[in-house]
Design a protein around this motif. Structure first.
Motif, PDB file in Angstrom:
ATOM      1  N   GLY A  63      -0.275 -11.416  -0.297  1.00  0.00           N
ATOM      2  CA  GLY A  63      -0.327 -10.707   0.965  1.00  0.00           C
ATOM      3  C   GLY A  63      -1.254  -9.520   0.840  1.00  0.00           C
ATOM      4  N   ARG A  93      -1.335  -6.673  -2.092  1.00  0.00           N
ATOM      5  CA  ARG A  93      -0.689  -7.132  -3.309  1.00  0.00           C
ATOM      6  C   ARG A  93      -1.705  -7.244  -4.442  1.00  0.00           C
ATOM      7  N   GLU A 137      -6.946  -8.563   3.670  1.00  0.00           N
ATOM      8  CA  GLU A 137      -6.970  -9.479   4.803  1.00  0.00           C
ATOM      9  C   GLU A 137      -8.358 -10.103   4.934  1.00  0.00           C
ATOM     10  N   THR A 148      -3.690 -12.922   5.315  1.00  0.00           N
ATOM     11  CA  THR A 148      -3.633 -12.505   6.712  1.00  0.00           C
ATOM     12  C   THR A 148      -3.200 -11.039   6.801  1.00  0.00           C
ATOM     13  N   ASN A 149      -3.075 -10.539   8.033  1.00  0.00           N
ATOM     14  CA  ASN A 149      -2.720  -9.127   8.191  1.00  0.00           C
ATOM     15  C   ASN A 149      -1.268  -8.847   7.801  1.00  0.00           C
ATOM     16  N   ASP A 150      -0.438  -9.910   7.736  1.00  0.00           N
ATOM     17  CA  ASP A 150       0.967  -9.673   7.407  1.00  0.00           C
ATOM     18  C   ASP A 150       1.493 -10.618   6.324  1.00  0.00           C
ATOM     19  N   GLY A 151       0.598 -11.298   5.615  1.00  0.00           N
ATOM     20  CA  GLY A 151       1.082 -12.200   4.573  1.00  0.00           C
ATOM     21  C   GLY A 151       0.017 -13.148   4.085  1.00  0.00           C
ATOM     22  N   GLU A 191      -1.559 -17.431   4.548  1.00  0.00           N
ATOM     23  CA  GLU A 191      -1.546 -18.728   5.218  1.00  0.00           C
ATOM     24  C   GLU A 191      -2.130 -19.765   4.273  1.00  0.00           C
TER      25      GLU A 191
END
Length: 316
Positions: free
Chosen positions: A208, A211, A263, A307-310, A312
């Motif tokens: 993410g 991280r 991201e 992505t912006n929150d985790g 994909e």
């Protein structure tokens, strides 16, 4: 988040470890050595090729792009949309190949199936002529750790085979692989394959924005060790996009390499796990990597997007 992922992985490792009380003194699989190769397959002229195919010089220095790029690129919305399609095609090709995996089929026949499926989708099979590689996919069976070249060997009951598919479509590569069971595989082989899949999946769960990249190696190592297996450190994941291989370099064993995920980054996670010694030899063909003690290996791979929150998974 980090503590939760590590704890969850540790609990699952305990379950996997309970399955690993097996005897390795008796091998229920055959040792694989390279066989005879069939001629190069052709690609229609209308299908766009990656630059290294058109130039002998570029083919020889293909990996040097990794060293020229100083940092991972951030994909635009258009880049991501195009990458998603490349990754979807790679997944579709792998699914088609998977349906034909059975005792008696040659790995060269699997290569033919993959090659024709790539062409049917208007995609170029990225491995073909990459630094001289002679086939459209990699097929690594039993003791072949990575980069196995499809040949005239028939799959046997009890084999495990990793099929690695990468395609180049409208300027972008998509990369994925899985290890499949061939017929009746012994408990040790099934366990190894389960551990390898778990290593990849839990490493992806830890990704993410913000991280650290080195959490991937920490989690993969933790799970492999908990399953009485080891990580082969010679093979890394990599950034991917208009290039086949580029930064970031994804190390699958414990490391202190600096850097955080951002991201828009796309890269592969693809640990190679074995149930014996992690030492490997590269055979005379310059590609085939085999374990020195003939132990089996398993590998699973996805291309992912931060992505912006985790995260994909693009090759799901």
């Amino acid at each position: 988040m980090k503590s939760f992922v590590l704890l969850s992985s540790a609990l699952n490792c305990h379950k996997l470890h309970s399955l690993s009380c097996i005897m390795r003194s008796h091998r229920a699989y055959s040792i694989v050595r390279p066989g005879a190769l069939q001629p190069l397959r052709t690609v229609p002229k209308e299908i766009v090729r990656p630059p290294y195919v058109e130039s002998t010089f570029l083919s020889k220095i293909a990996d040097n792009i990794f060293h020229r790029m100083t940092k991972p690129d951030i994909k635009s919305k258009d880049d991501i949309a195009r990458m998603k399609r490349s990754c979807q095609i790679a997944r579709e090709v792998l699914n088609v190949v998977a349906r034909s995996i059975q005792p008696g089929i040659t790995t060269d026949e699997l290569d033919r199936i993959a090659h024709e499926e790539c062409i049917a989708n208007g995609a170029y099979p990225s491995p073909l002529l990459y630094k001289g590689f002679p086939k459209s996919i990699c097929t690594s069976v039993n003791n072949v750790a990575c980069h196995g070249i499809p040949d005239n060997r028939c799959l046997q009951d009890g084999d495990i085979i990793n099929v690695d598919v990468t395609v180049f479509y409208k300027g972008f590569h998509g990369d994925t692989s899985e290890t499949f069971l061939v017929g009746n595989v012994d408990e040790a082989g099934r366990h190894l394959v389960a551990v390898a899949r778990h290593c990849r999946d839990e490493a992806i769960r830890a990704c993410g924005p913000g991280r650290p990249f080195n959490i991937i190696g920490e989690i993969v190592s933790l799970i492999a060790e908990g399953g009485d297996c080891v990580v082969i450190p010679n093979f890394c994941g990599h950034g991917i996009g208009t290039y086949f291989h580029g930064p970031p370099e994804i190390i699958h064993d414990r490391n202190d390499i600096k850097g955080n995920m951002l991201e828009g980054m796309t890269f592969t996670i693809e640990p190679v796990i074995c149930d014996g010694s992690p030492e490997i030899d590269i055979l005379d063909d310059g590609w085939t990597a085999v374990t020195t003690d003939d132990s089996r290996t398993a590998q699973f791979e996805h291309t992912i997007l931060i992505t912006n929150d985790g995260v994909e998974v693009l090759t799901q």
